[in-house]
Design an enzyme around this catalytic site. Structure first.
Site, PDB file in Angstrom:
ATOM      1  N   GLU A   1       4.877 -30.677  -7.011  1.00  0.00           N
ATOM      2  CA  GLU A   1       5.533 -29.423  -7.400  1.00  0.00           C
ATOM      3  C   GLU A   1       7.040 -29.528  -7.707  1.00  0.00           C
ATOM      4  O   GLU A   1       7.491 -29.235  -8.805  1.00  0.00           O
ATOM      5  CB  GLU A   1       5.309 -28.398  -6.272  1.00  0.00           C
ATOM      6  CG  GLU A   1       6.090 -27.105  -6.385  1.00  0.00           C
ATOM      7  CD  GLU A   1       5.617 -26.239  -7.534  1.00  0.00           C
ATOM      8  OE1 GLU A   1       4.407 -26.036  -7.684  1.00  0.00           O
ATOM      9  OE2 GLU A   1       6.482 -25.763  -8.295  1.00  0.00           O
TER      10      GLU A   1
ATOM     11  N   GLY B   1      17.368 -11.529 -18.955  1.00  0.00           N
ATOM     12  CA  GLY B   1      17.333 -10.905 -20.274  1.00  0.00           C
ATOM     13  C   GLY B   1      18.642 -10.213 -20.623  1.00  0.00           C
ATOM     14  O   GLY B   1      19.685 -10.497 -20.043  1.00  0.00           O
ATOM     15  N   GLY B   2      18.586  -9.323 -21.562  1.00  0.00           N
ATOM     16  CA  GLY B   2      19.792  -8.668 -22.060  1.00  0.00           C
ATOM     17  C   GLY B   2      20.243  -7.474 -21.224  1.00  0.00           C
ATOM     18  O   GLY B   2      21.232  -6.825 -21.561  1.00  0.00           O
TER      19      GLY B   2
ATOM     20  N   GLN C   1      -3.040 -28.901  -5.402  1.00  0.00           N
ATOM     21  CA  GLN C   1      -2.878 -27.503  -5.823  1.00  0.00           C
ATOM     22  C   GLN C   1      -3.058 -27.214  -7.309  1.00  0.00           C
ATOM     23  O   GLN C   1      -3.702 -26.228  -7.683  1.00  0.00           O
ATOM     24  CB  GLN C   1      -1.475 -26.996  -5.398  1.00  0.00           C
ATOM     25  CG  GLN C   1      -1.284 -25.529  -5.668  1.00  0.00           C
ATOM     26  CD  GLN C   1       0.084 -24.982  -5.286  1.00  0.00           C
ATOM     27  OE1 GLN C   1       0.510 -23.984  -5.817  1.00  0.00           O
ATOM     28  NE2 GLN C   1       0.787 -25.615  -4.384  1.00  0.00           N
TER      29      GLN C   1
ATOM     30  N   ASP D   1       2.823 -26.405  -9.920  1.00  0.00           N
ATOM     31  CA  ASP D   1       1.400 -26.593  -9.590  1.00  0.00           C
ATOM     32  C   ASP D   1       0.549 -25.435 -10.118  1.00  0.00           C
ATOM     33  O   ASP D   1      -0.259 -25.594 -11.020  1.00  0.00           O
ATOM     34  CB  ASP D   1       1.228 -26.678  -8.070  1.00  0.00           C
ATOM     35  CG  ASP D   1       1.578 -28.051  -7.545  1.00  0.00           C
ATOM     36  OD1 ASP D   1       1.578 -29.008  -8.324  1.00  0.00           O
ATOM     37  OD2 ASP D   1       1.841 -28.168  -6.346  1.00  0.00           O
TER      38      ASP D   1
HETATM   39  N1  CAO Z   1     -14.548 -41.432  -4.369  1.00  0.00           N
HETATM   40  C1  CAO Z   1     -13.846 -42.574  -4.379  1.00  0.00           C
HETATM   41  N2  CAO Z   1     -12.569 -42.657  -4.785  1.00  0.00           N
HETATM   42  C2  CAO Z   1     -11.987 -41.502  -5.176  1.00  0.00           C
HETATM   43  C3  CAO Z   1     -12.653 -40.266  -5.183  1.00  0.00           C
HETATM   44  C4  CAO Z   1     -13.995 -40.265  -4.745  1.00  0.00           C
HETATM   45  N3  CAO Z   1     -14.707 -39.142  -4.723  1.00  0.00           N
HETATM   46  N4  CAO Z   1     -11.809 -39.308  -5.630  1.00  0.00           N
HETATM   47  C5  CAO Z   1     -10.640 -39.922  -5.872  1.00  0.00           C
HETATM   48  N5  CAO Z   1     -10.746 -41.253  -5.612  1.00  0.00           N
HETATM   49  C6  CAO Z   1      -9.732 -42.262  -5.792  1.00  0.00           C
HETATM   50  C7  CAO Z   1      -9.240 -42.342  -7.212  1.00  0.00           C
HETATM   51  O1  CAO Z   1     -10.150 -43.100  -7.972  1.00  0.00           O
HETATM   52  C8  CAO Z   1      -7.889 -43.027  -7.005  1.00  0.00           C
HETATM   53  O2  CAO Z   1      -8.120 -44.414  -6.866  1.00  0.00           O
HETATM   54  P1  CAO Z   1      -7.290 -45.550  -7.679  1.00  0.00           P
HETATM   55  O3  CAO Z   1      -5.850 -45.282  -7.448  1.00  0.00           O
HETATM   56  O4  CAO Z   1      -7.761 -46.804  -7.022  1.00  0.00           O
HETATM   57  O5  CAO Z   1      -7.650 -45.468  -9.093  1.00  0.00           O
HETATM   58  C9  CAO Z   1      -7.475 -42.516  -5.638  1.00  0.00           C
HETATM   59  O6  CAO Z   1      -8.607 -41.906  -5.060  1.00  0.00           O
HETATM   60  C10 CAO Z   1      -6.393 -41.460  -5.472  1.00  0.00           C
HETATM   61  O7  CAO Z   1      -6.035 -40.815  -6.585  1.00  0.00           O
HETATM   62  P2  CAO Z   1      -4.548 -40.286  -6.768  1.00  0.00           P
HETATM   63  O8  CAO Z   1      -3.656 -41.454  -7.092  1.00  0.00           O
HETATM   64  O9  CAO Z   1      -4.632 -39.204  -7.738  1.00  0.00           O
HETATM   65  O10 CAO Z   1      -4.133 -39.690  -5.319  1.00  0.00           O
HETATM   66  P3  CAO Z   1      -2.715 -39.725  -4.572  1.00  0.00           P
HETATM   67  O11 CAO Z   1      -2.941 -38.960  -3.316  1.00  0.00           O
HETATM   68  O12 CAO Z   1      -2.163 -41.083  -4.402  1.00  0.00           O
HETATM   69  O13 CAO Z   1      -1.708 -38.943  -5.534  1.00  0.00           O
HETATM   70  C11 CAO Z   1      -0.902 -37.002  -6.751  1.00  0.00           C
HETATM   71  C12 CAO Z   1      -1.672 -37.532  -5.531  1.00  0.00           C
HETATM   72  C13 CAO Z   1      -1.034 -35.489  -6.740  1.00  0.00           C
HETATM   73  C14 CAO Z   1       0.570 -37.398  -6.648  1.00  0.00           C
HETATM   74  C15 CAO Z   1      -1.517 -37.588  -8.038  1.00  0.00           C
HETATM   75  O14 CAO Z   1      -2.899 -37.343  -8.032  1.00  0.00           O
HETATM   76  C16 CAO Z   1      -0.910 -37.034  -9.315  1.00  0.00           C
HETATM   77  O15 CAO Z   1       0.197 -37.389  -9.714  1.00  0.00           O
HETATM   78  N6  CAO Z   1      -1.663 -36.155 -10.017  1.00  0.00           N
HETATM   79  C17 CAO Z   1      -1.257 -35.585 -11.285  1.00  0.00           C
HETATM   80  C18 CAO Z   1      -0.195 -34.571 -11.116  1.00  0.00           C
HETATM   81  C19 CAO Z   1      -0.597 -33.443 -10.213  1.00  0.00           C
HETATM   82  O16 CAO Z   1      -1.607 -32.792 -10.359  1.00  0.00           O
HETATM   83  N7  CAO Z   1       0.269 -33.154  -9.259  1.00  0.00           N
HETATM   84  C20 CAO Z   1       0.144 -31.936  -8.498  1.00  0.00           C
HETATM   85  C21 CAO Z   1      -0.268 -32.175  -7.152  1.00  0.00           C
HETATM   86  S1  CAO Z   1      -0.140 -30.678  -6.267  1.00  0.00           S
HETATM   87  O17 CAO Z   1       1.428 -30.672  -5.729  1.00  0.00           O
END
Ligand code: CAO
Length: 415
Positions: free
Chosen positions: A139, A247-248, A17, A168
């Site tokens: 979030e 607020g106030g 998001q 988010d």
């Molecule tokens: N092709 C191949 N690999 C891909 C890819 C693609 N097109 N796009 C993503 N990937 C891979 C990434 O390289 C990553 O791999 P590694 O861990 O091996 O380096 C992996 O996919 C996943 O990435 P991620 O760790 O970001 O995904 P997740 O689902 O485990 O985590 C989240 C999700 C949201 C917790 C994390 O991305 C995060 O903390 N983001 C920053 C904060 C944020 O935006 N949070 C809000 C989310 S909305 O509530």
């Protein structure tokens, strides 16, 4: 008509998001947003909370309007080359991967600079540099770590998260501002830069008034507009203030006619000082306008509970819309508690494009929230979200790949 961000190309590496909110806004302002997704799977939200089997979820469709979708395997060497070509062609890279993921793909800031020194690289992360910088964040984690949860809810209950996605979507908004600011600076310097919006920081920015109150509390030991005053206890930290106004001008949520069966038959009522005499007239307590215990804002503070109880006796005789109509006649600030059903059906929001009906090839018609920021010279037209990889061939052709090369890359699993 032209759009504010015509000609700006965004390499959109966002998912879930926070990042998608940001790039959707930029797309609405006219940027060409190319969303890179994992081949075969795509943004995880395509499958989350589905209401129709095998159809992109509302979660995905409502956050990815006006974008193009390409599928590239960023861990495939040939896929990486395609990404390098995209980096050279785009103005901005936006990502919200977990910390370090972009580096692990081989796209460090230094490498991106080599490929395109004009590129703005914008990231959402859960936390800025510090003890939690490596954490994955969603979030509600941000709402808790940014001060929203500890200051939301009632004094006698646990911390509460809010339905507004301030972690988010709030951080996505912050990031979008950072990006357009960096693009503006680039017009003088010719250089790109990194933009970081940490979700904890974004939430805290929106909780600014609570840090104000923390310092007021430390200085004076009390806060007279909080419901804890005068009978309750204040501790060391800003307490939860229920529905008190930030607020106030003291305010509270009051029951309206029908509250026994309708969970949203309530109105927010603000006892704004300049209209105090009118409030007294409306609720039939004319004597309060001159009574020294009620006549001034300071005198009223110890009696706020009784005052709101008396006003509620009046609001309970009216529906929230009747109360709104009467109070507005006297410029008394108030707001009905609107349900999502009422908001979805509100004609004026449809008229302004804040609520939009969109048609989708596999889903059919659905409602979404349009662009809340209206530019007079850059109108927003909301178009549906892309299907997974819908624009891969189109974007590859724009990058100069021939149909044969595209086919070979597909066979190699790179796209
Ligand atoms: N092709 C191949 N690999 C891909 C890819 C693609 N097109 N796009 C993503 N990937 C891979 C990434 O390289 C990553 O791999 P590694 O861990 O091996 O380096 C992996 O996919 C996943 O990435 P991620 O760790 O970001 O995904 P997740 O689902 O485990 O985590 C989240 C999700 C949201 C917790 C994390 O991305 C995060 O903390 N983001 C920053 C904060 C944020 O935006 N949070 C809000 C989310 S909305 O509530």
């Amino acid at each position: 008509m032209s759009k504010a961000l015509d000609g700006v190309r965004i390499l959109d590496f966002t998912h879930v998001q926070s990042g998608p909110t940001c790039t959707q806004l930029l797309a609405w302002f006219g940027a060409d947003v190319i969303k890179v997704e994992r081949a075969g799977a795509g943004d995880i939200t395509r499958e989350q909370l589905r209401d129709i089997p095998d159809v992109d979820s509302l979660y995905f469709t409502m956050l990815n309007h006006n974008k193009r979708s390409v599928t590239i395997d960023t861990k495939n060497p040939e896929g990486k080359q395609v990404l390098e070509a995209l980096i050279q062609k785009c103005d901005v890279l936006v990502e919200n991967f977990a910390p370090g993921a972009l580096d692990r793909m081989g796209f460090t800031w230094e490498r991106i600079q080599e490929l395109n020194p004009r590129m703005v690289v914008a990231s959402v992360k859960g936390f800025g540099p510090g003890p939690y910088e490596d954490c994955k964040v969603y979030e509600n984690v941000a709402q808790c770590a940014g001060g929203a949860a500890s200051t939301t809810g009632f004094d006698d209950g646990p911390p509460v998260v809010t339905g507004a996605q301030i972690g988010d979507s709030g951080t996505g908004l912050h990031l979008a501002l950072g990006i357009v600011t960096a693009l503006y600076q680039r017009t003088h310097t010719g250089r790109g830069q990194r933009v970081l919006a940490a979700m904890q920081d974004g939430v805290l920015n929106l909780c600014r008034v609570k840090l104000r109150d923390q310092q007021r509390l430390e200085r004076t030991g009390t806060m007279k507009e909080y419901p804890q005053y005068p009978n309750g206890q204040f501790g060391e930290a800003v307490p939860r203030a229920g529905n008190a106004s930030g607020g106030g001008q003291p305010g509270w949520i009051l029951k309206c006619k029908g509250w026994e069966t309708d969970p949203n038959a309530y109105i927010y009522f603000i006892t704004q000082a300049p209209v105090w005499a009118k409030i007294c007239n409306v609720i039939g307590k004319e004597e309060w306008a001159t009574d020294p215990d009620y006549a001034t804002p300071a005198a009223r503070l110890p009696h706020l509970k009784d005052i709101f109880a008396e006003i509620e006796r009046w609001t309970m005789t009216k529906t929230k819309f009747e109360a709104m109509q009467i109070l507005n006649r006297y410029d008394i600030p108030c707001g009905p508690i609107l349900s999502m059903k009422e908001i979805a059906e509100e004609p004026s929001l449809r008229k302004t494009g804040t609520i939009v009906e969109v048609d989708h090839p596999t889903r059919g018609k659905y409602l979404t929230v349009g662009n809340p920021i209206k530019l007079s010279d850059s109108p927003t037209e909301v178009t549906r979200s892309p299907l997974l990889g819908e624009h891969t061939d189109e974007v590859m052709a724009e990058l100069g790949y021939s149909p044969e090369q595209i086919s070979a890359l597909r066979t190699a699993g790179a796209i």
